[in-house]
Scaffold this motif. Structure first.
Motif, short mmCIF file in Angstrom:
data_model
loop_
_atom_site.label_atom_id
_atom_site.label_comp_id
_atom_site.label_asym_id
_atom_site.label_seq_id
_atom_site.Cartn_x
_atom_site.Cartn_y
_atom_site.Cartn_z
N SER A 102 26.07 -55.70 15.11
CA SER A 102 25.82 -57.14 14.93
C SER A 102 26.80 -58.01 15.69
CB SER A 102 25.87 -57.49 13.44
OG SER A 102 27.14 -57.21 12.89
N ASN A 103 27.96 -57.47 16.07
CA ASN A 103 28.96 -58.27 16.79
C ASN A 103 29.05 -57.90 18.26
OD1 ASN A 103 30.13 -55.74 16.49
ND2 ASN A 103 32.21 -56.56 16.25
N ASN A 139 25.12 -60.42 22.25
CA ASN A 139 24.34 -61.40 21.49
C ASN A 139 25.14 -62.63 21.08
OD1 ASN A 139 25.89 -60.86 19.20
ND2 ASN A 139 24.32 -59.64 18.17
N ARG A 141 23.85 -65.20 18.37
CA ARG A 141 24.15 -64.43 17.16
C ARG A 141 23.87 -65.20 15.88
NH1 ARG A 141 29.82 -62.69 17.62
NH2 ARG A 141 28.99 -61.11 19.03
#
Length: 351
Positions: free
Chosen positions: A247-248, A252, A256
């Motif tokens: 996710s980090n 993105n 994000r």
């Protein structure tokens, strides 16, 4: 004599400067290691571990390294684990500095764990099926669990992996892609994963990072293509996914916050990881075994990242050793579902 004094003075200043830098970066590392690194575009970012950095830190070296750019469709972990050295656990969990510190604490907690195990069984019987207010179930005292998660497949070696998991009596979670098969064969592979009792979840359809993260619209278009296949193969609605690269990931960063907000609005749950086998880092089988087991031991709950791709057969070969060693340490194995509280590197700030 005066020139010697001047030289010594210059050296003294250098040592003072070096000492200042060490204190400065040590303080920054301590703050990072014991909490969140900050917010980027309104998203909280948390750390993760890298074995190479972890070993360097244990040797007394604290070094920051730039993110390693990744080839599309090749390496799923570089940007997410190559950001800081050290080992980071779930927010709110006890942070353990290293294997030495962990060993000392574990010896002191053995008696406590034994007594907690009996209390845990009683608590499990009394509170089985109960969820917290946020809808997730937390481990009861004494529980130790590992969630094996395989990214990037299915591929030609998936049948071999499923056979090994059957022999071990272990169920896993597969964050799947569509990069190795045509749709008909892919669906057959996905159904076989489900039929063996494992969990299917979305990773990405194409696994092409530049295309996926070109925009929020591109990301969700890719997601929905894979989601449709997962739901068709499993016969149930899917709510679980894993961001390509985590996710980090640096890929993105511009979108994000929008991605996390949309995931929340859709009621989706994304899982990162807090341990990994190191199969994208060129480690030997023995090093991967040590990395996998060593990354789990400091935690009662571990989400382990592994890969199921054509060039990761070594992972399948060492899987029995990973499972055996962790079982000897008292760990059970389970699949991720909608009740498992996720470990997430990036998240929206708490309301």
């Amino acid at each position: 004599m005066q020139s010697r004094v001047r030289r010594h003075g210059r050296h003294g200043k250098k040592f003072l400067l070096l000492g200042f830098l060490i204190c400065f970066f040590s303080g920054g590392f301590y703050q990072y290691k014991n909490g969140r690194t900050g917010e980027v575009l309104g998203v909280q970012i948390w750390g993760q571990q890298s074995q190479a950095y972890y070993e360097a830190w244990e040797s007394g070296f604290q070094e920051l390294e730039e993110d390693v750019s990744q080839e599309d469709g090749k390496r799923d972990i570089e940007e997410s684990v190559k950001s800081y050295l050290g080992m980071q656990q779930d927010p709110g969990e006890t942070k353990l500095g290293g294997t030495g510190e962990y060993a000392d604490r574990r010896r002191g907690k053995e008696a406590e764990e034994k007594s907690a195990k009996g209390a845990g069984e009683e608590a499990r019987r009394a509170g089985e099926g109960q969820l917290a207010e946020d809808g997730f179930a937390d481990l009861v005292p004494g529980d130790k669990v590992v969630y094996l998660t395989f990214d990037d497949g299915p591929c030609e070696s998936t049948s071999q992996l499923l056979h090994v998991l059957d022999e071990l009596g272990v169920k896993a979670t597969f964050f799947v892609t569509a990069q190795y098969f045509g749709e008909e064969e892919l669906l057959a592979q996905l159904r076989e994963i489900v039929n063996r009792g494992h969990t299917l979840a979305v990773h990405t359809y194409s696994h092409q990072y530049k295309e996926i993260y070109a925009s929020a619209e591109a990301f969700w278009e890719d997601y929905e293509r894979m989601e449709a296949l997962v739901e068709k193969a499993s016969g149930r609605e899917n709510r679980l996914f894993r961001f390509p690269g985590g996710s980090n990931t640096g890929q993105n960063v511009e979108i994000r916050q929008e991605l996390l907000q949309t995931a929340e609005q859709r009621g989706l749950i994304y899982h990162d990881w807090n341990s990994f086998v190191g199969d994208t880092e060129g480690l030997s089988s023995q090093q991967m075994l040590e990395q996998a087991v060593g990354g789990v031991l400091p935690r009662s709950k571990s989400v382990m990242l592994l890969h199921n791709t054509p060039d990761k057969d070594e992972v399948i070969e060492i899987l029995p050793q990973i499972v055996e060693q962790l079982r000897q340490e008292g760990y059970d194995f389970a699949v991720l579902d909608e009740t498992v509280r996720p470990f997430q590197f990036a998240r929206l700030p708490d309301a």
